[in-house]
Write a protein that holds these residues in place. Structure first.
Motif, PDB file in Angstrom:
ATOM      1  N   ALA A  67       0.775  -1.231  -0.065  1.00 27.04           N
ATOM      2  CA  ALA A  67      -0.006   0.118  -0.155  1.00 27.04           C
ATOM      3  C   ALA A  67       0.714   1.387  -0.004  1.00 27.04           C
ATOM      4  CB  ALA A  67      -0.895   0.004   1.227  1.00 27.04           C
ATOM      5  N   ASP A  68       0.321   2.400  -0.161  1.00 24.91           N
ATOM      6  CA  ASP A  68       1.028   3.634  -0.129  1.00 24.91           C
ATOM      7  C   ASP A  68       1.511   3.813   1.237  1.00 24.91           C
ATOM      8  OD1 ASP A  68       0.007   3.969  -2.580  1.00 24.91           O
ATOM      9  OD2 ASP A  68      -1.310   5.841  -2.099  1.00 24.91           O
ATOM     10  N   GLY A  69       2.786   4.395   1.430  1.00 24.77           N
ATOM     11  CA  GLY A  69       3.345   4.851   2.667  1.00 24.77           C
ATOM     12  C   GLY A  69       4.603   5.101   2.355  1.00 24.77           C
ATOM     13  N   TYR A  70       5.666   5.004   3.534  1.00 21.05           N
ATOM     14  CA  TYR A  70       7.172   5.310   3.263  1.00 21.05           C
ATOM     15  C   TYR A  70       8.037   4.321   4.051  1.00 21.05           C
ATOM     16  CZ  TYR A  70       7.062   6.985   8.008  1.00 21.05           C
ATOM     17  OH  TYR A  70       6.774   7.018   9.447  1.00 21.05           O
ATOM     18  N   VAL A  71       9.154   4.160   3.450  1.00 20.77           N
ATOM     19  CA  VAL A  71      10.153   3.031   4.086  1.00 20.77           C
ATOM     20  C   VAL A  71      10.540   3.557   5.344  1.00 20.77           C
ATOM     21  CG1 VAL A  71      12.350   1.907   3.686  1.00 20.77           C
ATOM     22  CG2 VAL A  71      10.624   2.292   1.884  1.00 20.77           C
ATOM     23  N   SER A  72      10.088   3.124   6.423  1.00 22.43           N
ATOM     24  CA  SER A  72      10.282   3.761   7.828  1.00 22.43           C
ATOM     25  C   SER A  72      11.439   3.072   8.335  1.00 22.43           C
ATOM     26  CB  SER A  72       9.080   3.626   8.605  1.00 22.43           C
ATOM     27  OG  SER A  72       8.714   2.096   8.672  1.00 22.43           O
ATOM     28  N   ARG A  73      11.974   2.069   7.940  1.00 28.01           N
ATOM     29  CA  ARG A  73      12.954   1.165   8.598  1.00 28.01           C
ATOM     30  C   ARG A  73      13.698   0.325   7.682  1.00 28.01           C
ATOM     31  NH1 ARG A  73      12.614  -3.012  13.826  1.00 28.01           N
ATOM     32  NH2 ARG A  73      14.682  -3.020  14.168  1.00 28.01           N
ATOM     33  N   ILE A  74      14.953   0.158   7.639  1.00 30.85           N
ATOM     34  CA  ILE A  74      15.883  -0.685   6.981  1.00 30.85           C
ATOM     35  C   ILE A  74      16.657  -1.468   7.885  1.00 30.85           C
ATOM     36  CG2 ILE A  74      17.631  -1.101   5.030  1.00 30.85           C
ATOM     37  CD1 ILE A  74      16.407   1.398   3.692  1.00 30.85           C
ATOM     38  N   LYS A  75      16.465  -2.952   7.752  1.00 30.62           N
ATOM     39  CA  LYS A  75      17.494  -3.594   8.660  1.00 30.62           C
ATOM     40  C   LYS A  75      18.075  -4.831   7.844  1.00 30.62           C
ATOM     41  CE  LYS A  75      17.650  -6.155  13.065  1.00 30.62           C
ATOM     42  NZ  LYS A  75      16.921  -6.569  14.250  1.00 30.62           N
ATOM     43  N   ILE A  76      19.303  -4.804   7.953  1.00 34.58           N
ATOM     44  CA  ILE A  76      20.274  -5.696   7.287  1.00 34.58           C
ATOM     45  C   ILE A  76      20.795  -6.383   8.265  1.00 34.58           C
ATOM     46  CG2 ILE A  76      21.837  -6.254   5.341  1.00 34.58           C
ATOM     47  CD1 ILE A  76      19.450  -4.601   4.604  1.00 34.58           C
TER      48      ILE A  76
END
Length: 565
Positions: A67-76
């Motif tokens: 859905a529409d939104g924003y990338v709030s977290r990236i975890k690698i």
């Protein structure tokens, strides 16, 4: 429309849930959805927190923003969800996409930028709402097999953004594409004697009860003869119409003489309580046999929100002149129900199978701190680490601490300390406390103060103080030293460590830090030339691998590459 309205009303009455939006989220994949794991499924030390979607046994499928939104977290990370992306949506929910091969477009560009800024493969970055916005249907990533994944698939979950509680994705309309008309399957029925003098079918140990499936899909159990208090457990699976493997069950209810008693269902839960999977199952049986029996009782209530314990926590007391009709209902999300009818009768029988003898010497009192010390080993168990009192084996022999078998689940850290006065200071710098499991050794994070070594663990078992003086190993998968490798798109290495395990890895091209992606399952380190660090002609490469106690290996070579092909 009337049918939809009735269904939504039914959901509210039965599940007591909010009205979740049914059409807000799209599928994160553009292939027919099949589950290799469902919500709440029983996993080692946790309940599964989402859906595992099959990816046709391959990596590299497009993963779409739900859905529409924003990338709030990236975890690698090298474990857990591997490469994971979190998208926060304006309707109050967050979707999570795990075990990815890579990001796509602006997402991958941001991942690489964060890794190079941190000079680390592993990152955990939170982003503001205005930086990396996505629209429903945007390709954000490619599916993969990173982290704690046993095969290519996409892990997908939906969380309440404010509370971070995980919610069953079925509530959001996925039941319309993952159809299920099949009843859950019951494979085992176990009855547990719970009182000190309880006897079940002439046994003071847990007894498997024979069951017969009827034409209507229900089961009838053989009569259970009891004198005392008992509880029941089941092993059950659910099969849907589009996946060929068995998954976890959604809901279990028990009825005593027609009255609802102990029950649980997998609607939503928090990460803080997920380790209580070890209380829900017969943990000792699981560790010994690999079979997960779900207990339909609690000798002591524990804080797992999916459970409603009933008046006696699912425990049945069978006394003289009392006959109990006991029923279990096992349901999937689509309300396909399997019923199990169990006749229970009081019987003052003689005992043929006595309870298992206990030879352990040390009492662990669940509500009190326990401290045990033998030779150079001290074990401290805090209050509430275990749910019940039990007698524990503890022995130290030839430098090895035998701390019971891992058959009692712990819910808080035990402290294990080894004192060592036989080694030198330089040797102590390369020592750690390891778990011994057969011929395998597992590293435990170890703190040292002078000649004292301490680790914190939630597992009983066998522990030993190890000295690791061997550095890690690294080998290029292809010969590159002095070679022109203009056709290669990447550098690939195999790395390993024989004891404490690899902790850090760093690579440099011509003195500049480069990203090396590490996959422990395959023991591979990979650098992609499209990161743009490689230069025309000669390149000097240096890689430093360090294990968990500080042993390092340095790999250095030169290669040549043209960027003009």
């Amino acid at each position: 429309m009337k049918l939809i309205g009735l269904f939504l009303c039914f959901c509210t009455l039965v599940f007591g849930q909010n009205q979740y939006p049914k059409d807000y989220f799209r599928s994160p994949l553009d292939i027919p959805l099949q589950l290799s794991g469902n919500f709440g499924e029983l996993r080692p030390n946790h309940f599964h927190s989402g859906f595992d979607f099959k990816t046709q046994q391959k990596e590299g499928l497009a993963v779409y923003a739900a859905a529409d939104g924003y990338v709030s977290r990236i975890k690698i990370a090298v474990n857990g969800y591997g490469k994971a992306i979190y998208i926060t949506h304006p309707n109050g929910y967050t979707t999570v996409y795990g075990h990815l091969q890579s990001g796509v477009g602006a997402v991958e560009k941001r991942i690489k930028a964060e890794q190079y800024q941190a000079k680390s493969y592993e990152i955990d970055v939170y982003l503001p709402a205005n930086e990396l916005q996505v629209q429903k249907g945007d390709v954000i990533a490619l599916s993969g097999n990173t982290g704690g994944s046993d095969g290519p698939h996409l892990h997908f979950e939906i969380r309440d953004t404010a509370s971070e509680k995980i919610i069953n994705p079925m509530f959001f309309g996925f039941d319309s594409v993952i159809t299920d008309s099949k009843r859950p399957m019951l494979s085992n029925l176990i009855v547990y004697p719970l009182g000190k003098n309880t006897v079940v079918n002439q046994s003071q140990r847990p007894v498997a009860v024979a069951i017969s499936q009827q034409d209507d899909g229900s089961y009838i159990a053989d009569k259970v003869l009891v004198n005392g208090t008992v509880g029941f457990g089941i092993t059950a699976f659910d099969y849907d119409d589009v996946s060929w493997n068995g998954n976890g069950i959604y809901k279990v209810q028990t009825f005593k003489n027609g009255k609802l008693d102990f029950q649980y269902q997998f609607d939503t839960f928090s990460f803080d309580e997920t380790r209580y999977v070890n209380a829900l199952i017969d943990y000792g049986r699981y560790k010994k046999t690999g079979q997960r029996v779900q207990k339909l009782f609690a000798e002591k209530p524990y804080p797992l929100s999916i459970i409603q314990h009933g008046t006696q926590n699912g425990v049945l007391e069978i006394a003289s002149n009392i006959t109990q009709n006991y029923k279990i209902e096992i349901a999937d999300y689509s309300q396909n129900i399997t019923r199990v009818f169990i006749p229970i009768e009081y019987s003052p029988m003689t005992v043929k199978v006595t309870e298992e003898p206990v030879t352990a010497k040390y009492w662990v009192k669940a509500d009190k701190e326990s401290v045990f010390a033998l030779e150079n080993v001290t074990v401290t168990i805090p209050p509430k680490a275990f749910l019940k009192d039990f007698k524990m084996d503890f022995e130290v022999k030839n430098g090895i601490a035998y701390l019971h078998d891992d058959v009692e689940p712990a819910f808080a850290n035990l402290t294990i300390t080894f004192e060592d006065s036989l080694t030198t200071e330089s040797e102590r710098q390369r020592m750690f406390i390891g778990t011994v499991d057969g011929k395998k050794t597992y590293y435990n994070y170890t703190k040292r103060y002078k000649n004292s070594f301490t680790t914190y663990t939630k597992y009983l078992g066998t522990y030993k103080l190890f000295k690791d003086s061997m550095p890690p190993k690294i080998k290029s998968d292809k010969r590159i030293g002095g070679q022109w490798i203009s056709q290669q798109k990447e550098l690939r290495f195999t790395v390993s460590d024989d004891l404490s395990g690899i902790k850090t890895w760093e690579g440099y091209l011509n003195g500049q830090w480069i990203l090396l992606e590490y996959e422990p399952k395959t023991k591979k380190l990979v650098h992609h030339f499209d990161d743009g660090i490689v230069v025309e002609g000669k390149n000097d490469l240096k890689i430093v691998i360090t294990d968990n106690v500080g042993n390092s290996t340095i790999f250095e070579t030169q290669f040549f590459r043209s960027q003009k092909l």
